[in-house]
Design an enzyme around this catalytic site. Structure first.
Site, mmCIF file in Angstrom:
data_model
loop_
_atom_site.group_PDB
_atom_site.id
_atom_site.type_symbol
_atom_site.label_atom_id
_atom_site.label_comp_id
_atom_site.label_asym_id
_atom_site.label_seq_id
_atom_site.Cartn_x
_atom_site.Cartn_y
_atom_site.Cartn_z
ATOM 1 N N CYS A 220 -0.395 -27.600 -25.844
ATOM 2 C CA CYS A 220 -1.054 -28.067 -27.133
ATOM 3 C C CYS A 220 0.053 -27.689 -28.199
ATOM 4 O O CYS A 220 1.053 -27.192 -27.887
ATOM 5 C CB CYS A 220 -2.175 -27.345 -27.378
ATOM 6 S SG CYS A 220 -1.871 -25.240 -27.584
ATOM 7 N N GLU A 334 -6.604 -12.726 -29.318
ATOM 8 C CA GLU A 334 -6.907 -13.469 -30.327
ATOM 9 C C GLU A 334 -8.276 -12.721 -31.031
ATOM 10 O O GLU A 334 -8.251 -12.695 -32.346
ATOM 11 C CB GLU A 334 -7.339 -14.909 -30.023
ATOM 12 C CG GLU A 334 -7.542 -15.496 -31.246
ATOM 13 C CD GLU A 334 -8.242 -16.903 -30.905
ATOM 14 O OE1 GLU A 334 -7.706 -17.680 -29.804
ATOM 15 O OE2 GLU A 334 -9.185 -17.404 -31.538
ATOM 16 N N CYS A 402 -10.783 -25.055 -30.854
ATOM 17 C CA CYS A 402 -9.868 -25.854 -31.211
ATOM 18 C C CYS A 402 -9.559 -27.452 -30.634
ATOM 19 O O CYS A 402 -10.383 -27.410 -29.627
ATOM 20 C CB CYS A 402 -8.310 -25.278 -31.259
ATOM 21 S SG CYS A 402 -7.731 -25.506 -29.523
ATOM 22 N N SER A 431 -7.214 -17.800 -21.392
ATOM 23 C CA SER A 431 -8.537 -18.077 -21.705
ATOM 24 C C SER A 431 -8.794 -19.622 -21.572
ATOM 25 O O SER A 431 -9.896 -19.803 -20.808
ATOM 26 C CB SER A 431 -9.075 -17.476 -23.304
ATOM 27 O OG SER A 431 -10.306 -18.049 -23.535
HETATM 28 S S1 SF4 Z 1 -5.819 -22.405 -30.912
HETATM 29 FE FE1 SF4 Z 1 -5.598 -24.117 -29.776
HETATM 30 S S2 SF4 Z 1 -3.790 -25.315 -30.420
HETATM 31 FE FE2 SF4 Z 1 -3.777 -23.040 -31.180
HETATM 32 S S3 SF4 Z 1 -2.483 -22.217 -29.511
HETATM 33 FE FE3 SF4 Z 1 -4.591 -21.997 -29.012
HETATM 34 S S4 SF4 Z 1 -5.201 -23.414 -27.813
HETATM 35 FE FE4 SF4 Z 1 -3.258 -24.383 -28.770
#
Ligand code: SF4
Length: 515
Positions: A220, A334, A402, A431
């Protein structure tokens, strides 16, 4: 349906191996054939072992005879001379190239042998017409060969494009030369015997099949940006470059950057004073930023902008007096980072039961946020439970899950509907990759998470004709190519793609590495 990836081999070239046709299991020497038969004898319906004779001349004669046989695939097993000092007697070498013949399923086979408890490596195997002594070993090793034998290349050529594999057990090495061949030979024969059942599983996994690629898949924008940041810092500052936590959750990516000088640390106390440190794509809590500032570390932040957006929402809701229900998985980096933005105002909820147990300060002032890589379906269940309990609940301005997570789940769902099984390239701690497996399972299609072709288990493939294939947002596109290539070593593969959406999102780089 679009043919996007060239077929590693063409159906015509391969001559369509019929899975109903048998495996030709060849062993040059009588003692090798005996070891294999012993290894197979406890199996139901054990394979027959064909003795092909010692040396290149007999191998060529046998190849001439065998090439007219109606076999579906060929496996050659025997002992051989190791050319690398890091091989030991009894180690197994699975040929990637055997003479001029490519054995594409070697990574799958080597992984299967390792799971059976055997020391197995992939490498190039050369066939010579004499015993190889010390100086010649070094010369062949310098040419890139890992093992030498006296029969495999002519035999493998007799497969004429049908699936072929070569497993050789090391009897002698540069450090254990031919003088020690008796003990080395015994170790090699023991390994051959133990490896024999794997040959039978390999044969059962062979067959012509279709691979359906999910689109989009793999990297991504946030992962591409994070990797590029580390690469640019390495280019500018040279090694070592310290990175707090894995830059993205993928063993291939981390291993590659490590080999180029990145040093991944768990916490900042492992970073020397005054050094530069990169924060990973998953983000950090304010406490980590404060510690870095206190230590005088130069920080380059690779946090994905979509994670930073969730952090900003957490700060805003907390400042407005809301209790934030953060839907996410405990312990994920995260989630740790987001919780740290407003620890006194945020409650982690993983299930509807967690929602029932929540005790917000004010039930009228509750908001929710989500980890960016959740399962869309699973998150909807928890947010539904929250909405039921707190009808006035505030939602994030835009979806926290996202675009990359949402798109990959939709794409794999489409592919799973048409597949017997789905392979998901990604690491266990990723994840979004784990969620892709769950998405398939929820759709009733078995799915397996694999770091690469070596993790594919032969039993998964027996009787399977359509394989779905995707990759998590942190898994490199090259892994997908590698998996297709390895599958093509088990039989002809036709590749097509199911594209549910296309992506064009790119994120800018931080100013420290922009120029
Ligand atoms: S939030 Fe989404 S776009 Fe950003 S690193 Fe993670 S998977 Fe990729």
């Amino acid at each position: 349906m679009t043919d996007t990836i060239p077929r590693p081999r063409d159906d015509e070239e391969l001559g369509h191996p019929d899975p109903g046709e048998p495996l030709l299991l060849c062993a040059p020497l009588r003692i090798e054939a005996r070891a294999l038969r012993r290894g197979l004898r406890d199996l139901a319906d054990p394979l027959d072992v064909i003795r092909t004779g010692y040396g290149t001349r007999r191998a060529a004669q046998a190849a001439d005879r065998l090439s007219h046989d109606p076999f579906g695939q060929m496996m050659i097993m025997g002992v051989g001379g190791g050319l690398s000092a890091d091989l030991s007697p009894g180690d197994l070498v699975v040929g990637t190239d055997v003479g001029a013949v490519t054995c594409a399923s070697a990574p799958i086979l080597a992984g299967e042998l390792r799971r059976a408890g055997l020391a197995a490596r992939t490498g190039r195997i050369t066939t010579v017409d004499h015993l190889v002594r010390r100086a010649e070993r070094a010369k062949l090793a310098a040419e890139g060969w890992l093992l030498a034998d006296m029969e495999s290349a002519p035999l493998a050529a007799a497969a004429h494009g049908r699936p072929v594999a070569v497993i050789r057990a090391v009897s002698d090495t540069p450090d254990h030369p031919l003088a020690g061949i008796v003990s080395g030979g015994l170790a090699a024969l023991r390994s051959l015997r133990a490896a024999a059942p794997v040959a039978q599983r390999w044969a059962a996994a062979c067959g012509t099949r279709q691979v359906l690629l999910a689109g989009p898949r793999s990297f991504c924008a946030g992962v591409e940006r994070a990797i590029e940041i580390v690469e640019r810092v390495l280019e500018r500052q040279g090694a070592p470059v310290y990175v707090r936590k894995q830059i993205v959750h993928n063993t291939r990516v981390v291993g590659d950057l490590e080999s180029r000088g990145a040093v991944f640390v768990d916490e900042l106390d492992q970073v020397p004073d005054g050094a530069t440190v990169v924060f990973s794509a998953h983000g950090v809590s304010p406490a980590v930023r404060e510690e870095a500032a206190r230590r005088g570390l130069a920080v380059i932040d690779a946090t994905c902008p979509l994670v930073s957006k969730v952090h900003a929402e957490a700060r805003r809701f907390a400042a407005d007096g809301y209790t934030v229900a953060l839907i996410g998985h405990a312990g994920h980096e995260e989630v740790e980072g987001t919780l740290g933005e407003a620890p006194d105002s945020t409650i982690l909820v993983q299930t509807a039961a967690d929602v029932a147990a929540m005790q917000p300060r004010d039930g009228e002032r509750v908001a929710y946020l989500m980890q960016t890589t959740l399962s869309v379906d699973e998150a909807a269940e928890v947010s539904g439970a929250l909405r039921e309990r707190f009808p006035a609940m505030r939602a994030p301005g835009s979806d926290d899950i996202c675009y990359a997570t949402t798109n990959r789940q939709a794409a794999v769902r489409a592919v799973a509907a048409e597949s017997d099984l789905v392979l998901v390239a990604g690491s266990k701690n990723s994840s979004n990759s784990v969620r892709l497996v769950e998405t398939c399972e929820r759709a009733g299609t078995p799915a397996y998470l694999i770091d690469g072709a070596e993790d594919i288990q032969l039993d998964w493939l027996a009787g399977v004709s359509t394989i779905g294939l995707t990759a998590g947002a942190s898994a490199p596109p090259a892994v997908v190519e590698e998996i297709i290539s390895a599958l093509s070593g088990l039989g002809a593969v036709s590749v097509s793609e199911r594209v549910t959406t296309t992506e064009s999102i790119r994120f800018g780089l931080p100013k420290e590495v922009r120029q």
